[in-house]
Design a protein around this motif. Structure first.
Motif, PDB file in Angstrom:
ATOM      1  N   PHE A 180       0.745  -1.262   0.099  1.00 20.06           N
ATOM      2  CA  PHE A 180       0.221  -0.028  -0.131  1.00 20.06           C
ATOM      3  C   PHE A 180       0.753   1.299   0.124  1.00 20.06           C
ATOM      4  O   PHE A 180       1.418   1.732   1.011  1.00 20.06           O
ATOM      5  N   LEU A 215      -7.053   5.719   3.533  1.00 16.67           N
ATOM      6  CA  LEU A 215      -7.353   4.437   2.534  1.00 16.67           C
ATOM      7  C   LEU A 215      -8.783   4.875   1.877  1.00 16.67           C
ATOM      8  O   LEU A 215      -9.425   5.673   2.317  1.00 16.67           O
ATOM      9  N   HIS A 232      -8.138   0.408  -1.743  1.00 20.33           N
ATOM     10  CA  HIS A 232      -7.680  -0.225  -0.759  1.00 20.33           C
ATOM     11  C   HIS A 232      -8.532  -1.411  -0.127  1.00 20.33           C
ATOM     12  O   HIS A 232      -8.090  -2.250   0.548  1.00 20.33           O
ATOM     13  N   PHE A 233      -9.602  -0.747   0.274  1.00 21.88           N
ATOM     14  CA  PHE A 233     -10.716  -1.537   1.119  1.00 21.88           C
ATOM     15  C   PHE A 233     -10.813  -3.127   0.462  1.00 21.88           C
ATOM     16  O   PHE A 233     -10.799  -4.036   1.227  1.00 21.88           O
ATOM     17  N   LEU A 262      -7.952  -5.101   1.490  1.00 28.78           N
ATOM     18  CA  LEU A 262      -8.021  -5.341   2.694  1.00 28.78           C
ATOM     19  C   LEU A 262      -9.052  -6.521   3.092  1.00 28.78           C
ATOM     20  O   LEU A 262      -8.800  -7.305   3.885  1.00 28.78           O
ATOM     21  N   CYS A 263      -9.813  -6.564   2.529  1.00 24.11           N
ATOM     22  CA  CYS A 263     -11.323  -7.685   2.227  1.00 24.11           C
ATOM     23  C   CYS A 263     -10.584  -9.057   2.043  1.00 24.11           C
ATOM     24  O   CYS A 263     -10.565  -9.953   2.673  1.00 24.11           O
ATOM     25  N   MET A 311      -7.277  -9.656   2.305  1.00 24.80           N
ATOM     26  CA  MET A 311      -6.507 -10.104   3.331  1.00 24.80           C
ATOM     27  C   MET A 311      -7.262 -10.638   4.652  1.00 24.80           C
ATOM     28  O   MET A 311      -6.685 -11.974   4.886  1.00 24.80           O
ATOM     29  N   LYS A 312      -8.408 -10.098   4.763  1.00 23.80           N
ATOM     30  CA  LYS A 312      -9.103 -10.771   6.037  1.00 23.80           C
ATOM     31  C   LYS A 312      -9.635 -11.955   5.592  1.00 23.80           C
ATOM     32  O   LYS A 312      -9.776 -12.963   6.221  1.00 23.80           O
ATOM     33  N   VAL A 335       1.254  -6.816   5.823  1.00 27.27           N
ATOM     34  CA  VAL A 335       0.985  -5.713   5.219  1.00 27.27           C
ATOM     35  C   VAL A 335       2.196  -4.852   5.041  1.00 27.27           C
ATOM     36  O   VAL A 335       3.039  -4.329   6.003  1.00 27.27           O
ATOM     37  N   MET A 391      -6.043   0.386   9.196  1.00 27.70           N
ATOM     38  CA  MET A 391      -5.835  -1.010   8.825  1.00 27.70           C
ATOM     39  C   MET A 391      -6.299  -1.774   9.953  1.00 27.70           C
ATOM     40  O   MET A 391      -6.569  -3.020   9.814  1.00 27.70           O
ATOM     41  N   PHE A 445      -9.236  -3.829  10.500  1.00 32.16           N
ATOM     42  CA  PHE A 445      -9.580  -4.851   9.430  1.00 32.16           C
ATOM     43  C   PHE A 445      -9.002  -6.181   9.771  1.00 32.16           C
ATOM     44  O   PHE A 445      -9.312  -7.196   9.695  1.00 32.16           O
ATOM     45  N   ILE A 446      -7.689  -5.932   9.862  1.00 33.93           N
ATOM     46  CA  ILE A 446      -6.639  -7.035   9.743  1.00 33.93           C
ATOM     47  C   ILE A 446      -6.269  -7.227  11.507  1.00 33.93           C
ATOM     48  O   ILE A 446      -6.085  -6.095  12.051  1.00 33.93           O
TER      49      ILE A 446
END
Length: 321
Positions: free
Chosen positions: A37, A44, A48-49, A52-53, A55-56, A67, A105, A108-109
């Motif tokens: 990123f 963000l 980016h979202f 991140l989704c 990644m989750k 990250v 972040m 989310f993570i």
């Protein structure tokens, strides 16, 4: 359903270097993967979202996210998807933006021991010696191949600076460094990053004789082929001070009917069985689907209370109109 099959069913996978190997690694929870990123702003945004989704989802399947904050690559600027040169940022701005990213972040993570980690490529890129880098890495990047890369093609007509031409080398070096120091065996990113990501897998193969893998996710575009996540005001941000929870809700509530189910599939964590049933919806039911999308995403980015409040305000406004 295994995680790879779920990613396919949600329409998230664009390109992969070795499908069977990647499928096996992430299904078994053996991926230590990274997504980069670059800190181009102090918040963000929707693009980016989506990352991140992903990644989750992968973390929930037992894989380990890394990250990567682009505190070093941010000095250069990624030419991918650009028709012009990015504005140069001061070191202070880059550091500030990285700090803002980090704070967002963490919503989310899941970070911590044996969980996700966060690193900043400024820690190694800013210390590189130019002559040593040329001697050690230069021969691994055939210029002919670089010129054919999609990320450079559209810039060649209007002029590609040598500054930007180095970006692929920097991103490839990131993967090489993370492979050696953190055991990263996979890189994920947007589909416009494909050429840069292949540069990283090739550098690892040439320098270390090892296999590393890459997968790109589908870019979030509307039915007309334009990138989603922008309004007349500009980008749709995750920072509530830049895009309020109501504005965020409103953006998703007002997307086109042709895009709503695709977005629910790609961006929400609703069960696929529930989304498959919604595929049959039409007419006024599509407005209900938009409400579901807007509520679920606002809840993820902000919280349930703010999502409910945004929904109520929107409904009251609609009745008055």
């Amino acid at each position: 359903m295994k995680i790879y099959d779920e990613l396919v069913a949600r329409g998230l996978i664009a390109q992969v270097t070795d499908e069977e190997k990647i499928k096996d690694i992430i299904n078994s929870g053996n991926a230590t993967f990274y997504i980069g990123f670059d800190p181009t702003a102090d918040s963000l945004h929707v693009g980016h979202f989506m990352a991140l989704c992903l990644m989750k989802r992968l973390q929930m399947a037992g894989n380990k996210p890394v990250v990567l904050l682009g505190g070093g690559t941010g000095y250069i600027g990624d030419p991918s998807g650009r028709t012009d040169l990015r504005s140069m940022m001061s070191p202070e701005t880059i550091q500030h933006n990285c700090a803002c990213f980090k704070k967002q972040m963490e919503k989310f993570i899941e970070f911590g021991e044996n969980k996700a980690i966060m690193v900043n490529n400024a820690d190694w890129l800013l210390e590189l010696n130019y002559i040593e880098l040329l001697r050690d890495m230069g021969a691994c990047f055939p210029v002919n191949n670089m010129l054919r890369a999609e990320c450079y093609k559209q810039r060649l007509e209007k002029g590609l600076s040598f500054l930007e031409f180095n970006y692929m080398v920097m991103q490839s070096y990131d993967y090489y460094y993370l492979y050696q120091n953190y055991g990263c065996n996979m890189q994920f990113g947007g589909d416009d990053q494909w050429s840069n990501m292949l540069g990283g897998t090739e550098l690892i193969r040439r320098k270390l004789g090892k296999d590393a893998y890459a997968m790109t996710i589908t870019l979030l575009k509307n039915s007309e082929g334009n990138k989603m996540g922008k309004t007349a005001k500009g980008a749709v941000w995750l920072d509530p001070n830049k895009t309020t929870p109501f504005e965020f809700y409103q953006y998703w509530r007002n997307i086109g009917e042709a895009d709503v189910l695709k977005c629910i599939r790609m961006l929400t964590f609703l069960p696929l069985e529930q989304i498959d049933a919604m595929d049959q919806w039409e007419g006024s039911q599509l407005n209900e689907a938009k409400e579901v999308l807007a509520y679920e995403l606002t809840k993820l980015v902000h919280d349930e209370e703010k999502a409910q409040k945004a929904k109520t305000v929107y409904e009251v406004g609609s009745v008055r109109e």
